[in-house]
Design a protein around this motif. Structure first.
Motif, PDB file in Angstrom:
ATOM      1  N   ALA A 143       0.836  -1.217   0.000  1.00  0.00           N
ATOM      2  CA  ALA A 143       0.000   0.000   0.000  1.00  0.00           C
ATOM      3  C   ALA A 143       0.862   1.255   0.000  1.00  0.00           C
ATOM      4  O   ALA A 143       0.549   2.246  -0.672  1.00  0.00           O
ATOM      5  CB  ALA A 143      -0.918  -0.020   1.220  1.00  0.00           C
ATOM      6  N   LEU A 144       1.970   1.204   0.744  1.00  0.00           N
ATOM      7  CA  LEU A 144       2.850   2.380   0.829  1.00  0.00           C
ATOM      8  C   LEU A 144       3.367   2.798  -0.557  1.00  0.00           C
ATOM      9  O   LEU A 144       3.551   3.983  -0.825  1.00  0.00           O
ATOM     10  CB  LEU A 144       4.026   2.042   1.765  1.00  0.00           C
ATOM     11  N   LEU A 145       3.575   1.814  -1.419  1.00  0.00           N
ATOM     12  CA  LEU A 145       4.097   2.158  -2.746  1.00  0.00           C
ATOM     13  C   LEU A 145       3.075   2.907  -3.601  1.00  0.00           C
ATOM     14  O   LEU A 145       3.403   3.410  -4.668  1.00  0.00           O
ATOM     15  CB  LEU A 145       4.595   0.900  -3.466  1.00  0.00           C
ATOM     16  N   ARG A 146       1.835   3.014  -3.130  1.00  0.00           N
ATOM     17  CA  ARG A 146       0.844   3.842  -3.822  1.00  0.00           C
ATOM     18  C   ARG A 146       0.990   5.318  -3.436  1.00  0.00           C
ATOM     19  O   ARG A 146       0.380   6.186  -4.046  1.00  0.00           O
ATOM     20  CB  ARG A 146      -0.584   3.363  -3.480  1.00  0.00           C
ATOM     21  N   ALA A 147       1.757   5.588  -2.394  1.00  0.00           N
ATOM     22  CA  ALA A 147       1.999   6.984  -1.993  1.00  0.00           C
ATOM     23  C   ALA A 147       3.096   7.562  -2.884  1.00  0.00           C
ATOM     24  O   ALA A 147       3.589   6.905  -3.806  1.00  0.00           O
ATOM     25  CB  ALA A 147       2.389   7.036  -0.525  1.00  0.00           C
ATOM     26  N   ASP A 148       3.477   8.781  -2.578  1.00  0.00           N
ATOM     27  CA  ASP A 148       4.455   9.487  -3.407  1.00  0.00           C
ATOM     28  C   ASP A 148       5.868   9.037  -3.025  1.00  0.00           C
ATOM     29  O   ASP A 148       6.545   9.687  -2.233  1.00  0.00           O
ATOM     30  CB  ASP A 148       4.264  10.988  -3.156  1.00  0.00           C
ATOM     31  N   ILE A 149       6.280   7.914  -3.585  1.00  0.00           N
ATOM     32  CA  ILE A 149       7.582   7.347  -3.225  1.00  0.00           C
ATOM     33  C   ILE A 149       8.136   6.624  -4.474  1.00  0.00           C
ATOM     34  O   ILE A 149       7.405   5.850  -5.100  1.00  0.00           O
ATOM     35  CB  ILE A 149       7.423   6.406  -2.004  1.00  0.00           C
ATOM     36  N   PRO A 150       9.379   6.901  -4.856  1.00  0.00           N
ATOM     37  CA  PRO A 150       9.844   6.445  -6.177  1.00  0.00           C
ATOM     38  C   PRO A 150      10.403   5.025  -6.171  1.00  0.00           C
ATOM     39  O   PRO A 150      11.471   4.775  -6.722  1.00  0.00           O
ATOM     40  CB  PRO A 150      10.950   7.463  -6.492  1.00  0.00           C
ATOM     41  N   ALA A 182      -5.491  -1.053  -2.485  1.00  0.00           N
ATOM     42  CA  ALA A 182      -5.401   0.162  -1.656  1.00  0.00           C
ATOM     43  C   ALA A 182      -6.130   1.297  -2.368  1.00  0.00           C
ATOM     44  O   ALA A 182      -6.087   1.405  -3.594  1.00  0.00           O
ATOM     45  CB  ALA A 182      -3.942   0.532  -1.426  1.00  0.00           C
ATOM     46  N   GLU A 183      -6.820   2.123  -1.575  1.00  0.00           N
ATOM     47  CA  GLU A 183      -7.527   3.264  -2.165  1.00  0.00           C
ATOM     48  C   GLU A 183      -6.830   4.559  -1.775  1.00  0.00           C
ATOM     49  O   GLU A 183      -6.403   4.722  -0.630  1.00  0.00           O
ATOM     50  CB  GLU A 183      -8.977   3.267  -1.701  1.00  0.00           C
ATOM     51  N   VAL A 184      -6.732   5.452  -2.753  1.00  0.00           N
ATOM     52  CA  VAL A 184      -5.931   6.660  -2.554  1.00  0.00           C
ATOM     53  C   VAL A 184      -6.829   7.886  -2.635  1.00  0.00           C
ATOM     54  O   VAL A 184      -7.715   7.963  -3.489  1.00  0.00           O
ATOM     55  CB  VAL A 184      -4.839   6.749  -3.656  1.00  0.00           C
ATOM     56  N   LYS A 185      -6.614   8.816  -1.717  1.00  0.00           N
ATOM     57  CA  LYS A 185      -7.321  10.102  -1.795  1.00  0.00           C
ATOM     58  C   LYS A 185      -6.279  11.216  -1.750  1.00  0.00           C
ATOM     59  O   LYS A 185      -5.514  11.328  -0.788  1.00  0.00           O
ATOM     60  CB  LYS A 185      -8.270  10.239  -0.614  1.00  0.00           C
ATOM     61  N   LEU A 186      -6.242  11.996  -2.817  1.00  0.00           N
ATOM     62  CA  LEU A 186      -5.267  13.092  -2.912  1.00  0.00           C
ATOM     63  C   LEU A 186      -5.913  14.379  -2.449  1.00  0.00           C
ATOM     64  O   LEU A 186      -6.994  14.735  -2.912  1.00  0.00           O
ATOM     65  CB  LEU A 186      -4.819  13.271  -4.363  1.00  0.00           C
ATOM     66  N   ILE A 187      -5.268  15.062  -1.542  1.00  0.00           N
ATOM     67  CA  ILE A 187      -5.846  16.325  -1.065  1.00  0.00           C
ATOM     68  C   ILE A 187      -4.781  17.402  -0.995  1.00  0.00           C
ATOM     69  O   ILE A 187      -4.843  18.275  -0.151  1.00  0.00           O
ATOM     70  CB  ILE A 187      -6.509  16.149   0.304  1.00  0.00           C
ATOM     71  N   HIS A 188      -3.802  17.328  -1.892  1.00  0.00           N
ATOM     72  CA  HIS A 188      -2.716  18.311  -1.880  1.00  0.00           C
ATOM     73  C   HIS A 188      -3.256  19.729  -1.837  1.00  0.00           C
ATOM     74  O   HIS A 188      -4.031  20.148  -2.683  1.00  0.00           O
ATOM     75  CB  HIS A 188      -1.865  18.179  -3.153  1.00  0.00           C
TER      76      HIS A 188
END
Ligand code: SF4
Ligand code: SF4
Length: 286
Positions: A143-150, A182-188
């Protein structure tokens, strides 16, 4: 680029291993990385924190991570007892083990992006159980790899397959399922920081107290008797935190419970003020 990640979990869930696997993945991909754990009471179920840093330049910071870009929460309940959001950078990420959808996952930190995954469900489905406890570390990494990580999922899966031997297949499957579901919600930039920066957070842990076992009270193990010199003590609580028998009580000040102190002198070793000395123990009735 410097990405700092803080893992929050409980002893037995694999937070420390997750932090190491992540650092190894980064290293195999040519980044600089480091991983370090912080243990309180080192026991199954107790809160555990671990840290990873990833950078494209050498990393000279060796401290704990106080201002993470990403927080990974392996245990849904731990948010009630530990301030997992402390210091997280605005626009950062929370990767949470939860059965909720990101929209239902209300935690009052709307300045963070969310990755929500039912890692416990994925661990149970893939039989990732140790002594009946779901080990959620590998699905949480997926799931962590769905975050902003290269980082690349294939590299992570290759490391896990090599490291976990017979269990590798199940763990790799859990990683890819978590990555997929994993579900992602972007709120930048969409919200204001609600966490008051200077608020002092009171963290409450469940604390167990010692009790007499089949071999009697642990005081009988004592060759040395620790004594606290209160003129030197600065109430830092290090001894209270590290005593393996929970034999240091917190009243108005730290006090040793001599019924259960086993004389290991861990308290003396960790006292920064050298406020704990020891003497040979002689029991009058032995
Ligand atoms: S010597 Fe110190 S650390 Fe060891 S059991 Fe006694 S109080 Fe706890
Ligand atoms: S570790 Fe030393 S200074 Fe800190 S509370 Fe214990 S006795 Fe006092």
């Amino acid at each position: 680029m410097l990405i700092s990640i803080r893992f929050h979990g409980r002893g037995g869930q694999g937070a420390v291993t997750a932090s190491k696997l992540l650092a190894q993945t980064a290293s195999e991909m040519g980044y600089y990385s480091q991983s370090m754990p912080f243990f309180g009471a080192e026991r199954r179920g107790a809160p555990v924190i671990s840290f990873t840093r990833i950078s494209d330049e050498p990393i000279y910071e060796m401290s704990q991570v106080y201002h993470p870009n990403i927080v990974v929460v392996l245990d849904p309940v731990i948010m009630k007892v530990v301030d997992v959001f402390r210091g997280v950078k605005e626009g950062g990420w929370i990767v949470a083990n939860t059965t909720k959808k990101p929209d239902e996952f209300v935690f009052g930190q709307e300045y963070l992006n969310i990755v929500a995954v039912d890692a416990t469900g994925i661990a149970i489905k893939n039989d990732l159980l140790v002594a009946g406890m779901p080990v959620v570390n590998t699905p949480m990494l997926g799931a962590l790899l769905r975050a902003d990580i290269p980082l690349n999922i294939e590299v992570l899966e290759g490391i896990v397959a090599r490291k976990f031997g017979k269990e590798g297949k199940k763990n790799v499957k859990a990683i890819s399922e978590a990555y997929e579901f994993a579900e992602v919600k972007l709120i930048h930039g969409s919200g204001k920081r609600r966490y008051p920066k200077k608020q002092k957070i009171k963290v409450e842990f469940p604390i167990s107290t010692p009790a007499e076992g089949v071999a009697g009270k642990t005081k009988l193990w004592r060759d040395f008797r620790p004594e606290i010199n209160y003129d030197k003590c600065n109430d830092c609580l290090n001894c209270w935190l590290h005593c393996p028998e929970s034999a240091i009580r917190l009243n108005d000040r730290v006090e040793i419970d001599y019924d259960y102190c086993k004389g290991c002198l861990v308290c003396a070793a960790v006292c920064p003020k050298k406020a704990i000395t020891s003497e040979r123990e002689v029991f009058a009735d032995v």
